[in-house]
Scaffold this motif. Structure first.
Motif, short mmCIF file in Angstrom:
data_model
loop_
_atom_site.label_atom_id
_atom_site.label_comp_id
_atom_site.label_asym_id
_atom_site.label_seq_id
_atom_site.Cartn_x
_atom_site.Cartn_y
_atom_site.Cartn_z
N SER A 107 45.27 48.47 30.95
CA SER A 107 44.40 47.30 31.06
C SER A 107 43.06 47.72 31.64
CB SER A 107 45.04 46.25 31.97
OG SER A 107 44.12 45.22 32.24
N PHE A 108 41.99 47.12 31.11
CA PHE A 108 40.66 47.42 31.62
C PHE A 108 40.05 46.22 32.35
CE2 PHE A 108 41.48 50.57 28.33
CZ PHE A 108 41.26 51.71 29.08
N LEU A 109 40.95 45.39 32.89
CA LEU A 109 40.55 44.33 33.82
C LEU A 109 41.22 44.62 35.16
CD1 LEU A 109 40.69 40.80 32.12
CD2 LEU A 109 38.74 41.89 33.24
N PRO A 110 40.46 44.62 36.26
CA PRO A 110 41.04 44.95 37.56
C PRO A 110 41.86 43.79 38.10
CG PRO A 110 38.74 44.34 37.82
CD PRO A 110 39.00 44.36 36.34
N ASP A 111 42.81 44.09 38.98
CA ASP A 111 43.58 43.07 39.69
C ASP A 111 42.79 42.47 40.84
OD1 ASP A 111 45.82 43.40 38.03
OD2 ASP A 111 46.53 45.09 39.23
N ASP A 112 41.96 43.29 41.46
CA ASP A 112 41.17 42.87 42.62
C ASP A 112 40.25 41.69 42.28
OD1 ASP A 112 40.01 43.90 45.44
OD2 ASP A 112 38.34 43.34 44.14
N GLN A 113 40.32 40.62 43.05
CA GLN A 113 39.57 39.41 42.74
C GLN A 113 38.06 39.61 42.86
OE1 GLN A 113 40.69 36.52 41.29
NE2 GLN A 113 42.46 37.88 41.06
N GLU A 114 37.63 40.40 43.84
CA GLU A 114 36.19 40.66 43.98
C GLU A 114 35.67 41.41 42.76
OE1 GLU A 114 32.92 42.75 47.01
OE2 GLU A 114 35.07 43.11 47.31
N LYS A 115 36.46 42.37 42.30
CA LYS A 115 36.05 43.12 41.11
C LYS A 115 36.07 42.24 39.87
CE LYS A 115 37.06 47.85 42.55
NZ LYS A 115 37.74 49.12 42.21
N ARG A 116 37.04 41.34 39.77
CA ARG A 116 37.09 40.43 38.61
C ARG A 116 35.87 39.53 38.56
NH1 ARG A 116 42.03 38.69 35.25
NH2 ARG A 116 43.36 40.50 35.46
N LYS A 117 35.44 39.08 39.72
CA LYS A 117 34.25 38.24 39.78
C LYS A 117 33.03 39.03 39.32
CE LYS A 117 31.63 35.28 42.95
NZ LYS A 117 31.47 34.83 44.36
N PHE A 118 32.97 40.29 39.71
CA PHE A 118 31.85 41.15 39.32
C PHE A 118 31.89 41.42 37.81
CE2 PHE A 118 29.40 45.31 40.02
CZ PHE A 118 28.21 44.65 40.27
N VAL A 119 33.10 41.54 37.24
CA VAL A 119 33.25 41.70 35.79
C VAL A 119 32.60 40.52 35.07
CG1 VAL A 119 34.92 41.60 33.89
CG2 VAL A 119 35.34 43.12 35.82
N GLU A 120 32.93 39.32 35.50
CA GLU A 120 32.39 38.11 34.86
C GLU A 120 30.87 38.08 34.95
OE1 GLU A 120 34.35 34.78 36.61
OE2 GLU A 120 36.35 35.42 35.96
#
Length: 239
Positions: A107-120
């Motif tokens: 998977s190329f989406l992180p589990d970490d919520q801070e990182k997910r927010k940065f992805v968006e």
């Protein structure tokens, strides 16, 4: 599952004289164009997940498109599009997420919520600001106007220090930006005597690390001189 390092035998592009594949026969097909950066995003995703055997590449000649592509595959008549489970989906940002979430492989989406927010945040920025602003700069002040965008990437690459990529480790963000940075990195020294990595060590390192990825290397523009010529004709030779 295919290894991410598998080297594809790239099929020839289909044009107006080509017959269609056996559509909706259970085969998953990714319709692309070899020169198209939007197509390249999904192609990279396919490769780095090791899906070369599961998703068949179907390259389309955009200068001489087969009629059946619009009529039978994708009415918008654009690439990329993905034929999967008897339906066709388009748009590169949608497809990067779709391929990442609906197929096996890392998977190329992180589990970490801070990182997910940065992805968006970074993905939203890519096509609303980064890409259009750099292209617009070619008609104005490329060094200054585009420089702001590359400074944005440099700053973003400083946020997480657990690896050389935007989130530390390879993610959808790297896949989405790579095709455009690739083109700008090649074209801007030729067109404007401007190296986008000067004074941006993180960006330079990121480009180096991306170039080491087999799944990305296989998708890179092979005819760089032709690409530079296309960009010069499109952006620099207007009266």
């Amino acid at each position: 599952m295919a290894s991410p390092s598998v080297q594809d035998l790239l099929p020839p592009s289909l044009d107006s004289t080509s017959q269609p594949p056996s559509l909706f026969d259970g085969t998953t097909r990714l319709y692309i164009n070899y020169q198209c950066p939007y197509s390249q995003r999904v192609w990279i995703t396919r490769n780095v997940k090791g899906l070369q055997d599961m998703i068949k590449l179907v390259p389309i000649d955009l200068q001489n498109r087969p009629d059946w592509y619009k009529e039978k595959v994708y009415p918008k008549n654009k690439v990329p599009s993905l034929e999967h489970n008897n339906k066709v989906t388009g748009e590169s940002l949608v497809l990067v997420k779709y391929v990442d979430c609906n197929f096996e492989g890392p998977s190329f989406l992180p589990d970490d919520q801070e990182k997910r927010k940065f992805v968006e945040e970074l993905i939203a920025y890519s096509d609303t600001t980064f890409v259009p602003e750099v292209y617009k700069s070619f008609a104005k002040d490329a060094r200054t106007q585009a420089g702001v965008q590359f400074d944005y990437l440099e700053k973003a690459l400083h946020k997480f220090d657990d690896g050389p990529f935007f989130l530390g480790q390879l993610s959808q963000v790297d896949i989405i930006y790579a095709p455009f940075v690739e083109r700008f990195h090649v074209f801007m020294p030729e067109g404007f005597n401007y190296d986008i990595t000067t004074g941006r060590p993180k960006l330079a390192k990121w480009i180096e690390e991306m170039n080491n990825l087999d799944g990305y290397k296989q998708t890179k523009v092979l005819e760089q001189e032709k690409m530079v010529g296309y960009y010069k004709n499109r952006f620099l030779l207007k009266a």
